[in-house]
Design an enzyme around this catalytic site. Structure first.
Site, PDB file in Angstrom:
ATOM      1  N   HIS A  98      23.147  50.348 -16.647  1.00 47.39           N
ATOM      2  CA  HIS A  98      22.513  51.911 -16.428  1.00 47.39           C
ATOM      3  C   HIS A  98      22.995  52.971 -17.698  1.00 47.39           C
ATOM      4  O   HIS A  98      23.472  54.044 -17.627  1.00 47.39           O
ATOM      5  CB  HIS A  98      23.337  52.603 -15.095  1.00 47.39           C
ATOM      6  CG  HIS A  98      22.319  53.397 -14.681  1.00 47.39           C
ATOM      7  ND1 HIS A  98      22.313  53.901 -13.374  1.00 47.39           N
ATOM      8  CD2 HIS A  98      21.398  54.562 -15.268  1.00 47.39           C
ATOM      9  CE1 HIS A  98      21.584  54.897 -12.952  1.00 47.39           C
ATOM     10  NE2 HIS A  98      20.987  55.069 -14.261  1.00 47.39           N
ATOM     11  N   ARG A 129      15.677  52.584 -10.451  1.00 50.89           N
ATOM     12  CA  ARG A 129      16.874  52.853  -9.774  1.00 50.89           C
ATOM     13  C   ARG A 129      17.079  51.563  -8.988  1.00 50.89           C
ATOM     14  O   ARG A 129      16.318  50.590  -8.742  1.00 50.89           O
ATOM     15  CB  ARG A 129      16.818  53.844  -8.598  1.00 50.89           C
ATOM     16  CG  ARG A 129      16.999  55.331  -8.739  1.00 50.89           C
ATOM     17  CD  ARG A 129      18.628  55.538  -9.057  1.00 50.89           C
ATOM     18  NE  ARG A 129      18.715  56.924  -9.637  1.00 50.89           N
ATOM     19  CZ  ARG A 129      18.842  57.151 -10.732  1.00 50.89           C
ATOM     20  NH1 ARG A 129      18.396  56.525 -11.803  1.00 50.89           N
ATOM     21  NH2 ARG A 129      19.121  58.643 -11.141  1.00 50.89           N
ATOM     22  N   GLU A 178      25.177  49.482  -7.252  1.00 48.86           N
ATOM     23  CA  GLU A 178      26.016  49.418  -8.637  1.00 48.86           C
ATOM     24  C   GLU A 178      27.147  50.542  -8.659  1.00 48.86           C
ATOM     25  O   GLU A 178      26.981  51.443  -7.723  1.00 48.86           O
ATOM     26  CB  GLU A 178      24.987  50.047  -9.697  1.00 48.86           C
ATOM     27  CG  GLU A 178      24.495  51.468  -9.684  1.00 48.86           C
ATOM     28  CD  GLU A 178      23.345  51.831 -10.864  1.00 48.86           C
ATOM     29  OE1 GLU A 178      22.477  50.879 -11.032  1.00 48.86           O
ATOM     30  OE2 GLU A 178      23.576  52.698 -11.530  1.00 48.86           O
TER      31      GLU A 178
HETATM   32  C1  8YV Z   1      21.723  58.699 -15.796  1.00 51.60           C
HETATM   33  C2  8YV Z   1      19.484  58.393 -14.868  1.00 51.60           C
HETATM   34  O1  8YV Z   1      22.529  58.353 -16.991  1.00 51.60           O
HETATM   35  O2  8YV Z   1      18.853  60.494 -15.482  1.00 51.60           O
HETATM   36  C3  8YV Z   1      18.732  59.561 -14.374  1.00 51.60           C
HETATM   37  O3  8YV Z   1      18.035  59.733 -13.415  1.00 51.60           O
HETATM   38  O4  8YV Z   1      19.185  57.482 -14.408  1.00 51.60           O
HETATM   39  C4  8YV Z   1      20.263  58.197 -16.050  1.00 51.60           C
HETATM   40  O5  8YV Z   1      19.926  59.082 -16.946  1.00 51.60           O
HETATM   41  C5  8YV Z   1      22.353  58.058 -14.497  1.00 51.60           C
HETATM   42  O6  8YV Z   1      21.755  58.353 -13.457  1.00 51.60           O
HETATM   43  C6  8YV Z   1      23.775  58.590 -14.463  1.00 51.60           C
HETATM   44  O7  8YV Z   1      24.333  58.105 -13.111  1.00 51.60           O
END
Ligand code: 8YV
Length: 330
Positions: A287, A240, A269
């Site tokens: 991402h 993250r 982001e």
């Molecule tokens: C998502 C991710 O596509 O699942 C998660 O926590 O980081 C990714 O797989 C992303 O969060 C979309 O906002």
């Protein structure tokens, strides 16, 4: 009988909407408009549930305006968009989408590691710019990956899937740091050694961040931690934005205090720190770690299962605050 009303907050596979409409009165957002918190609250009026993508903030302010809301179902494994304490206080269940994206995300961790260590994007830009006029012995010489030491911070499901690839596929030594130590048998399956954060940063040839974001993990890697890393090391953030201090990282990359970084996630982001865009030794992706069609479908399907499971049958598949279920007698 009237069906419960739900909101789908972002564009999604059309089949998902078809399935949801069999059980719910669905308001969707196939034009994929990014709603302000006010607009989201307005759209949630009268809704019992929401299909969310992890980009919508659910906090006390929103919950105070959405009295009928019972469930927010993220199609993501990360749920730092949820204020779980506020949701529990308001009696709103949160669900996420674990497991279904583990292997795909671990694959991407390796894609980013390889691209970063072996300078794939940097050299491609050079080629596309027409600068490749002759071969030379030291052109885009990168860092070795096989047989080196990988330091994994955050050893959950995705961290372990990366460790398995590292140990069994690339003959790497795996060291890791985590809130809790893994069982000895699990450690042994990829020959991983538990170490403190400082030792990990000082020892690893490549550092991979796969921990969840929370107030505690904010800026896990900042200027102090970057200074501990080897000047030849690479840093990969797959987890993250906010776990890395992006401004400090850009400086470290510019000054070659570490060799390179690979980032799939960013503080604030989709905005990217402008200094990161000016340094060549960083691989930047928007991402996309879980972005294969099969995996994104599986993530969406799990959110659908949670919506139908909870709002129709009273049972969620992957609840994050099950105390709400207990209180509701489900
Ligand atoms: C998502 C991710 O596509 O699942 C998660 O926590 O980081 C990714 O797989 C992303 O969060 C979309 O906002």
């Amino acid at each position: 009988m009237t069906q419960p009303a739900i909101l789908v907050t972002r564009a999604i596979f059309p089949e998902v909407l078809v399935q949801l409409r069999q059980h719910f009165d669905v308001e969707s957002n196939q034009d994929d408009v990014i709603w302000s918190p006010q607009e989201l609250a307005q759209r949630l009026q009268g809704k019992a549930g929401a299909f969310m993508t992890g980009t919508e903030k659910v906090d006390a302010g929103l919950l105070a305006r959405c009295g009928q809301l019972k469930l927010c179902a993220n199609m993501t494994v990360g749920y730092n968009n949820f204020d779980l304490a506020a949701m529990t206080a308001a009696g709103v269940l949160g669900t996420n989408a674990p497991d279904v994206l583990t292997e795909t995300t671990a694959d991407f961790g390796f894609a980013l590691l390889m691209a970063t260590a072996r300078r794939v994007t940097e050299s491609e830009h050079f080629l596309r710019a027409g600068k490749w006029t002759r071969w030379s012995y030291d052109m885009f010489s990168g860092a070795e990956v096989h047989g080196t030491t990988l330091g994994i911070v955050g050893m959950g499901r995705i961290g372990q899937a990366i460790a398995r690839r590292a140990a069994l596929g690339f003959g790497m030594q795996v060291i890791y740091h985590n809130r809790s130590r893994l069982d000895a048998a699990v450690e042994a399956s990829f020959n991983a050694r538990y170490v403190g954060k400082e030792e990990l940063l000082q020892t690893a040839d490549h550092v991979m961040l796969v921990l969840p974001y929370s107030a505690d993990s904010h800026h896990t890697i900042g200027a102090t931690e970057l200074a501990l890393m080897k000047p030849t090391a690479t840093l990969i953030n797959l987890a993250r934005g906010g776990i890395v201090d992006d401004a400090a990282l850009a400086e470290a990359l510019r000054d070659k205090r570490i060799a390179a970084a690979g980032l799939d996630v960013f503080e604030g982001e989709p905005a990217v720190h402008p200094a990161l865009l000016t340094v060549p030794n960083v691989v930047l992706t928007p991402h996309i770690a879980s972005a294969t069609e099969g995996t994104r479908r599986a993530m969406a399907a799990l959110a659908v299962d949670n919506l139908i499971g909870f709002l129709v049958h009273g049972k969620a598949v992957t609840p994050l605050n099950p105390e709400v279920l207990a209180r509701a007698g489900a």
